[in-house]
Design an enzyme around this catalytic site. Structure first.
Site, PDB file in Angstrom:
ATOM      1  N   TYR A  90       0.821  -1.215   0.000  1.00  0.00           N
ATOM      2  CA  TYR A  90       0.000   0.000   0.000  1.00  0.00           C
ATOM      3  C   TYR A  90       0.854   1.263   0.000  1.00  0.00           C
ATOM      4  O   TYR A  90       0.437   2.288  -0.521  1.00  0.00           O
ATOM      5  CB  TYR A  90      -0.893   0.033   1.246  1.00  0.00           C
ATOM      6  N   ASP A 118      -6.511  -7.094   4.422  1.00  0.00           N
ATOM      7  CA  ASP A 118      -7.637  -6.466   3.721  1.00  0.00           C
ATOM      8  C   ASP A 118      -8.523  -7.542   3.107  1.00  0.00           C
ATOM      9  O   ASP A 118      -9.747  -7.550   3.275  1.00  0.00           O
ATOM     10  CB  ASP A 118      -7.092  -5.522   2.640  1.00  0.00           C
ATOM     11  N   ASP A 128     -12.547  -9.164   4.461  1.00  0.00           N
ATOM     12  CA  ASP A 128     -13.795  -9.133   3.671  1.00  0.00           C
ATOM     13  C   ASP A 128     -14.329 -10.559   3.517  1.00  0.00           C
ATOM     14  O   ASP A 128     -15.536 -10.794   3.562  1.00  0.00           O
ATOM     15  CB  ASP A 128     -13.567  -8.511   2.283  1.00  0.00           C
TER      16      ASP A 128
HETATM   17  C1  IPM Z   1     -10.422  -1.023   3.802  1.00  0.00           C
HETATM   18  C2  IPM Z   1     -10.440  -0.539   2.370  1.00  0.00           C
HETATM   19  C3  IPM Z   1      -9.217   0.314   2.093  1.00  0.00           C
HETATM   20  C4  IPM Z   1      -8.011  -0.602   2.218  1.00  0.00           C
HETATM   21  C5  IPM Z   1      -9.164   1.072   0.768  1.00  0.00           C
HETATM   22  C6  IPM Z   1     -10.389   1.886   0.537  1.00  0.00           C
HETATM   23  C7  IPM Z   1      -7.952   1.948   0.693  1.00  0.00           C
HETATM   24  O1  IPM Z   1     -10.575  -1.580   1.467  1.00  0.00           O
HETATM   25  O2  IPM Z   1     -10.375  -0.197   4.718  1.00  0.00           O
HETATM   26  O3  IPM Z   1     -10.486  -2.231   4.010  1.00  0.00           O
HETATM   27  O4  IPM Z   1      -7.688  -1.342   1.276  1.00  0.00           O
HETATM   28  O5  IPM Z   1      -7.371  -0.566   3.281  1.00  0.00           O
HETATM   29 MN    MN Z   2     -10.988  -3.470   2.439  1.00  0.00          MN
END
Ligand code: IPM
Ligand code: MN
Ligand code: NAD
Length: 365
Positions: A141, A242, A246
């Site tokens: 990132y 990340d 999810d």
């Molecule tokens: C999260 C989001 C962010 C990330 C993006 C929007 C930069 O997906 O907070 O999980 O990847 O960290």
């Molecule tokens: Mn995310």
């Protein structure tokens, strides 16, 4: 207590869920006699439209001076042109870096009454209680990026110091839970992962009470679906965290349910639901506010040290998940505000019964 909270509603459903979360904070302040002040600032696409920048200096300054920051979500199709000079997401990354919030706590629990919403069989979802600790200010990132007409690179870099501080945080959290830590990496391929793994192995000596295991990220993605109740604290680097969280949200029933707390060594914590701006449902008043509301509980606990109040918010959410109303993503048809009002009513009830218990015990009034 007195606390100053900056809110960053952002884009899409961000303002909708943040409004519900702020209402919860105000209810907590009223019922528990705290003095919370609020300051709303711009971030993301809405900030780009207003100022040309994803994180205007005024927003960052306000966040740095706050006791805690509550964020909705950033991004959306309007600002998603791959050739755009500035993107909403850059504002969020800049904020995380500036606040130094390197440890992103993402708790996952599966509420029994929602287990039927998960694509997994119910019996796999019993006793799921995982705390993901995602490294948040390093890795791909934040590495150097290059781009020519036919080549692009994203450098993934980690220093020992960056790994140590987040892994120590994870060990300490594991100590307070079930003393089990799973470190997720890709040490069979990536040099950063080999540094990660050897750092975890070295630090383990300082936490003999915590059992450590290492898991490669590809198999972890599978194991999370086949035996999720085996995990306690899971620590991993930025990008893996990340993606895995999810995936984990699908176990809970909806991405709209999961909160997060981003903490560093500084005073200001950043709190946000893990979901994004949900452009497909934005503006309709139907977003699930529970992830944002549970982020308020984390804010109360981690930034303000208000444990009883955090528990009251979590108990209120528990009650609403059990009895409804529920938003559409979790099988109901209530709007964001109806869910919010139910949470507020449950907080009121909780506060009243706690007061009655207290008075009863002391035989007051
Ligand atoms: C999260 C989001 C962010 C990330 C993006 C929007 C930069 O997906 O907070 O999980 O990847 O960290
Ligand atoms: Mn995310
Ligand atoms: P998303 O999280 O916005 O949405 C994924 C799916 O989950 C959608 O179907 C959406 O409707 C649903 N969903 C998300 N939150 C919900 C809620 N509260 N209630 C009900 N349903 C909900 O992911 P995406 O569509 O991949 O990304 C959209 C934008 O959000 C992108 O610009 C992305 O960069 C951004 N994003 C921002 C953050 C953040 O600000 N922290 C996090 C993730 C994504």
């Amino acid at each position: 207590m007195k606390a100053h909270i900056v809110t960053l509603p952002g884009d899409g459903v961000g303002p909708e869920v943040t409004a519900a979360a702020v209402a919860v904070l105000k209810a907590v302040a009223a019922h528990y006699e705290h003095d919370f002040s609020f300051d709303e600032q711009l971030i993301g696409g809405i900030a780009i439209d207003a100022t040309g920048e994803a994180l205007p200096a005024a927003s960052l300054g306000a966040c740095q001076a706050a006791d805690a920051v509550l964020l909705g979500a950033v991004g959306g199709p309007k600002w998603s042109d791959p050739n755009a000079p500035v993107r909403p997401e850059q504002g969020l990354l800049a904020l995380r870096a500036a606040l130094g919030v390197y440890a992103n706590l993402r708790p996952l629990q599966v509420h029994p009454s929602l287990a039927n919403l998960s694509p997994l069989k119910n019996d796999r979802l019993k006793h799921v209680d995982v705390l993901f600790v995602r490294e948040l200010t390093g890795g791909a990132y934040f590495g150097a990026k290059t781009r020519t007409a036919d080549t692009a690179t994203d450098e993934c870099k980690y220093t020992v110091a960056e790994i140590e501080r987040v892994v120590r945080r994870a060990f300490e959290l594991a100590r307070e839970r079930r003393q089990h830590l799973t470190s997720v990496d890709k040490a069979n391929v990536l040099e950063t992962s080999r540094l990660w793994r050897s750092t975890v192995q070295r630090l383990a000596a300082d936490y003999p009470d915590v059992t450590v295991e290492h898991q490669l990220v590809d198999s972890m993605a599978m194991l999370l679906l086949t035996r999720p109740n085996r995990y306690d604290v899971v620590v991993t680097e930025n990008l893996f965290g990340d993606i895995l969280t999810d995936e984990a949200a699908a176990l809970a029933g909806s991405l709209g349910l999961l909160p997060s707390a981003s903490l560093g060594d500084g005073k200001t914590g950043l709190y946000e639901p893990i979901h994004g701006s949900a452009p497909d449902i934005a503006g309709q008043g139907i977003a699930n506010p529970i992830g944002a509301v549970l982020s308020v509980a984390l804010l109360l606990r981690h930034s303000l040290g208000l444990d009883a109040e955090a528990i009251a918010v979590e108990a209120a959410v528990e009650k609403v998940l059990r009895h409804g109303p529920r938003s559409r993503d979790i099988g109901g048809n209530a709007g964001t505000e109806e869910v919010r009002d139910a949470v507020l009513a449950a907080i009121e009830e909780h506060a009243d019964s706690a007061a009655a218990f207290f008075c009863g015990a002391r035989a007051c009034g």
